[in-house]
Each structure stands twice: as structure tokens, then as C-alpha cells.
Design a protein around this motif. Sequence first.
Motif, short mmCIF file in Angstrom:
data_model
loop_
_atom_site.label_atom_id
_atom_site.label_comp_id
_atom_site.label_asym_id
_atom_site.label_seq_id
_atom_site.Cartn_x
_atom_site.Cartn_y
_atom_site.Cartn_z
N VAL A 63 -0.16 -12.45 14.80
CA VAL A 63 -1.27 -11.57 15.20
C VAL A 63 -1.29 -10.32 14.32
O VAL A 63 -2.34 -9.89 13.85
CB VAL A 63 -1.17 -11.19 16.69
N ILE A 64 -0.12 -9.74 14.09
CA ILE A 64 -0.04 -8.54 13.24
C ILE A 64 -0.51 -8.87 11.83
O ILE A 64 -1.27 -8.10 11.22
CB ILE A 64 1.39 -7.98 13.24
N ASP A 65 -0.10 -10.01 11.30
CA ASP A 65 -0.53 -10.42 9.96
C ASP A 65 -2.04 -10.61 9.91
O ASP A 65 -2.70 -10.19 8.96
CB ASP A 65 0.19 -11.69 9.53
N ILE A 66 -2.61 -11.22 10.94
CA ILE A 66 -4.07 -11.41 11.00
C ILE A 66 -4.78 -10.07 10.99
O ILE A 66 -5.77 -9.87 10.26
CB ILE A 66 -4.46 -12.24 12.24
N LEU A 67 -4.28 -9.11 11.75
CA LEU A 67 -4.91 -7.78 11.80
C LEU A 67 -4.83 -7.07 10.45
O LEU A 67 -5.80 -6.44 10.00
CB LEU A 67 -4.27 -6.93 12.89
N VAL A 68 -3.70 -7.18 9.77
CA VAL A 68 -3.54 -6.56 8.45
C VAL A 68 -4.50 -7.21 7.45
O VAL A 68 -5.17 -6.52 6.67
CB VAL A 68 -2.08 -6.67 7.97
N VAL A 69 -4.59 -8.52 7.48
CA VAL A 69 -5.47 -9.22 6.53
C VAL A 69 -6.92 -8.87 6.80
O VAL A 69 -7.69 -8.61 5.86
CB VAL A 69 -5.24 -10.75 6.60
N ILE A 70 -7.34 -8.84 8.06
CA ILE A 70 -8.72 -8.48 8.39
C ILE A 70 -9.03 -7.08 7.90
O ILE A 70 -10.11 -6.83 7.34
CB ILE A 70 -8.98 -8.63 9.90
N ARG A 71 -8.10 -6.16 8.08
CA ARG A 71 -8.31 -4.78 7.61
C ARG A 71 -8.49 -4.75 6.09
O ARG A 71 -9.40 -4.09 5.57
CB ARG A 71 -7.12 -3.91 8.01
N ARG A 72 -7.64 -5.49 5.37
CA ARG A 72 -7.75 -5.51 3.91
C ARG A 72 -9.03 -6.19 3.44
O ARG A 72 -9.63 -5.78 2.45
CB ARG A 72 -6.52 -6.16 3.32
N ILE A 73 -9.48 -7.23 4.15
CA ILE A 73 -10.73 -7.90 3.79
C ILE A 73 -11.91 -6.96 4.00
O ILE A 73 -12.81 -6.88 3.16
CB ILE A 73 -10.90 -9.21 4.59
N ARG A 74 -11.91 -6.22 5.10
CA ARG A 74 -13.00 -5.27 5.36
C ARG A 74 -13.06 -4.18 4.29
O ARG A 74 -14.14 -3.80 3.84
CB ARG A 74 -12.85 -4.64 6.74
N ILE A 75 -11.91 -3.68 3.90
CA ILE A 75 -11.88 -2.67 2.85
C ILE A 75 -12.40 -3.26 1.55
O ILE A 75 -13.18 -2.62 0.83
CB ILE A 75 -10.46 -2.10 2.68
N ARG A 76 -12.00 -4.47 1.24
CA ARG A 76 -12.46 -5.13 0.00
C ARG A 76 -13.96 -5.30 0.02
O ARG A 76 -14.62 -5.08 -0.99
CB ARG A 76 -11.75 -6.48 -0.13
#
Length: 89
Positions: A63-76
Motif C-alpha cells: 500500500v505504501i509503495d502504491i501511494l508513493v508511485v501514485i504521487r510520483r506519477i501525478r507529479i510527472r
Amino acid sequence: MTTQPGQPPGRRGTIGRPYSALNTRLILASIGLVIMVAFAVLLALADQPVLAAIAAALAVVAVIDILVVIRRIRIRHREDPNRRYSVFE
């Protein structure tokens, strides 16, 4: 080396050219989450509380990894909203 917005300090890659394939990482983390939740439930039903707790802890990591990835995708996507990314980018 300057730090990019949303990129942790000292990491390789940039928001536009990440070091890891974010979409693929998101898919793999989601699959891991589903599997670990299923294992945790099955192990809890089989009276294996220690193994169920380990599986639940791994689900929390997913879950933590999913949240980090979603945050980085949104920034990208904020950096370059018109670009479309494949699953492997």
C-alpha cells in the motif's frame, strides 16, 4: 546535483525520466497487495497468526509503495500533461 520536485534527494533519475518504470511498479505492487491480503486472510483462518501478521505487514508495504508511485506519477503528469506513458515507462 539539484533535486527535482517530487524526487527524493540523492536518487537517480528525474520526474520526466524516472529511474524506475512507475506504471509497471504500480501494477506489480497492486498484484502483491491482492496476494498478500488473500494470504493474510487464509492464514488467519488457518490459525497461523504469526504468518498472517507477516503477510499483513507485506500488504501494508505494498500500500505504501502504491501511494508513493501514485504521487510520483501525478507529479510527472503535472510536469508534462500532454505526454502519454506506456506501461513500461
